[in-house]
Write a protein that holds these residues in place. Structure first.
Motif, PDB file in Angstrom:
ATOM      1  N   MET A   1       0.857  -1.186   0.000  1.00  0.00           N
ATOM      2  CA  MET A   1       0.000   0.000   0.000  1.00  0.00           C
ATOM      3  C   MET A   1       0.893   1.236   0.000  1.00  0.00           C
ATOM      4  O   MET A   1       1.849   1.323   0.760  1.00  0.00           O
ATOM      5  N   SER A   2       0.553   2.194  -0.849  1.00  0.00           N
ATOM      6  CA  SER A   2       1.358   3.402  -0.945  1.00  0.00           C
ATOM      7  C   SER A   2       1.138   4.282   0.284  1.00  0.00           C
ATOM      8  O   SER A   2       0.160   4.137   1.019  1.00  0.00           O
ATOM      9  N   SER A   3       2.049   5.204   0.491  1.00  0.00           N
ATOM     10  CA  SER A   3       1.939   6.084   1.659  1.00  0.00           C
ATOM     11  C   SER A   3       0.738   7.017   1.523  1.00  0.00           C
ATOM     12  O   SER A   3       0.115   7.378   2.518  1.00  0.00           O
ATOM     13  N   ALA A   4       0.397   7.396   0.294  1.00  0.00           N
ATOM     14  CA  ALA A   4      -0.783   8.252   0.091  1.00  0.00           C
ATOM     15  C   ALA A   4      -2.056   7.509   0.483  1.00  0.00           C
ATOM     16  O   ALA A   4      -2.970   8.077   1.090  1.00  0.00           O
ATOM     17  N   LYS A   5      -2.127   6.236   0.146  1.00  0.00           N
ATOM     18  CA  LYS A   5      -3.299   5.424   0.520  1.00  0.00           C
ATOM     19  C   LYS A   5      -3.374   5.260   2.036  1.00  0.00           C
ATOM     20  O   LYS A   5      -4.458   5.257   2.611  1.00  0.00           O
ATOM     21  N   ARG A   6      -2.228   5.111   2.691  1.00  0.00           N
ATOM     22  CA  ARG A   6      -2.216   4.975   4.150  1.00  0.00           C
ATOM     23  C   ARG A   6      -2.729   6.248   4.821  1.00  0.00           C
ATOM     24  O   ARG A   6      -3.484   6.194   5.779  1.00  0.00           O
ATOM     25  N   VAL A   7      -2.288   7.397   4.312  1.00  0.00           N
ATOM     26  CA  VAL A   7      -2.745   8.670   4.865  1.00  0.00           C
ATOM     27  C   VAL A   7      -4.241   8.819   4.653  1.00  0.00           C
ATOM     28  O   VAL A   7      -4.973   9.243   5.547  1.00  0.00           O
ATOM     29  N   GLN A   8      -4.720   8.436   3.472  1.00  0.00           N
ATOM     30  CA  GLN A   8      -6.149   8.513   3.191  1.00  0.00           C
ATOM     31  C   GLN A   8      -6.930   7.575   4.100  1.00  0.00           C
ATOM     32  O   GLN A   8      -7.987   7.936   4.622  1.00  0.00           O
ATOM     33  N   GLN A   9      -6.416   6.379   4.333  1.00  0.00           N
ATOM     34  CA  GLN A   9      -7.086   5.425   5.203  1.00  0.00           C
ATOM     35  C   GLN A   9      -7.078   5.917   6.646  1.00  0.00           C
ATOM     36  O   GLN A   9      -8.075   5.809   7.353  1.00  0.00           O
ATOM     37  N   TRP A  10      -5.963   6.503   7.091  1.00  0.00           N
ATOM     38  CA  TRP A  10      -5.900   7.024   8.449  1.00  0.00           C
ATOM     39  C   TRP A  10      -6.903   8.153   8.634  1.00  0.00           C
ATOM     40  O   TRP A  10      -7.559   8.265   9.652  1.00  0.00           O
ATOM     41  N   ALA A  11      -7.021   9.023   7.611  1.00  0.00           N
ATOM     42  CA  ALA A  11      -7.964  10.143   7.698  1.00  0.00           C
ATOM     43  C   ALA A  11      -9.400   9.639   7.733  1.00  0.00           C
ATOM     44  O   ALA A  11     -10.262  10.257   8.353  1.00  0.00           O
ATOM     45  N   THR A  12      -9.664   8.515   7.106  1.00  0.00           N
ATOM     46  CA  THR A  12     -11.020   7.958   7.117  1.00  0.00           C
ATOM     47  C   THR A  12     -11.349   7.366   8.474  1.00  0.00           C
ATOM     48  O   THR A  12     -12.439   7.573   8.998  1.00  0.00           O
ATOM     49  N   PHE A  13     -10.415   6.639   9.059  1.00  0.00           N
ATOM     50  CA  PHE A  13     -10.683   5.950  10.315  1.00  0.00           C
ATOM     51  C   PHE A  13     -10.336   6.780  11.546  1.00  0.00           C
ATOM     52  O   PHE A  13     -10.820   6.501  12.638  1.00  0.00           O
ATOM     53  N   GLY A  14      -9.496   7.763  11.413  1.00  0.00           N
ATOM     54  CA  GLY A  14      -9.099   8.583  12.556  1.00  0.00           C
ATOM     55  C   GLY A  14     -10.219   9.510  12.999  1.00  0.00           C
ATOM     56  O   GLY A  14     -11.088   9.890  12.228  1.00  0.00           O
ATOM     57  N   ARG A  15     -10.186   9.881  14.255  1.00  0.00           N
ATOM     58  CA  ARG A  15     -11.207  10.779  14.795  1.00  0.00           C
ATOM     59  C   ARG A  15     -10.799  12.231  14.535  1.00  0.00           C
ATOM     60  O   ARG A  15      -9.727  12.665  14.930  1.00  0.00           O
TER      61      ARG A  15
END
Length: 179
Positions: A1-15
């Protein structure tokens, strides 16, 4: 998984932390918008059973605006638990005692009677004025849009704006209304 996808996933699941200015807002209409954020219904991963909601910081709850004669007609019920311990308090009396209570009760009732209600209410932070502690304010990422526009007071307009405002009737200067 690319770092951009990780940031996007974190922003989705993060509060996230949202700021809402309750000045001149109806608390019962505002509660519906706040509940969407508290429950996570504004996210693409929303599920009624998942705890994916965000934090909401409400400021200026002292300056809320109830419609019509709600200050005199709305009654809040409380029971102490003892016999004959029921009491009904008018909205303006509740607001004088605790300026955050009307907004808190509006959001609490808008959340519905689910088991997740108390966990979601813990993510609601209400302040009666715009003095928010720095420890909370540093977490705020976004701002919720106000549902109605705050009216501008007449004494905040410049004299030039008042003079150039379109008139319905162009009365003569020497005309007196109360003859």
């Amino acid at each position: 998984m690319s770092s951009a996808k990780r940031v996007q996933q974190w922003a989705t699941f993060g509060r996230m932390w949202y700021l809402f200015d309750a000045k001149w807002q109806n608390p019962f209409d505002s509660a519906e918008a706040i509940v969407k954020v508290l429950s996570g219904a504004n996210k693409p991963i929303y599920s009624p059973r998942a705890d994916c909601g965000d934090h909401v910081v409400v400021m200026n709850s002292f300056h809320i605006a109830l419609p019509g004669a709600e200050w005199e007609n709305r009654v809040y019920y409380h029971h102490t638990g003892y016999a004959k311990g029921a009491s009904w308090t008018l909205a303006h009396q509740v607001h004088e005692k605790d300026p955050t209570m009307i907004m808190r009760r509006a959001v609490y009732s808008a959340l519905g009677g689910f088991l997740t209600r108390h966990a979601r209410m813990r993510r609601l932070h209400i302040f009666s004025d715009d003095q928010i502690p720095e420890s909370i304010l540093q977490n705020v990422n976004k701002q919720l849009q106000q549902l109605r526009q705050v009216p501008k007071r007449l004494d905040h307009y410049a004299e030039e704006e008042v003079a150039n405002f379109p008139k319905v009737f162009d009365w003569p200067q020497d005309y007196v209304l109360n003859k």
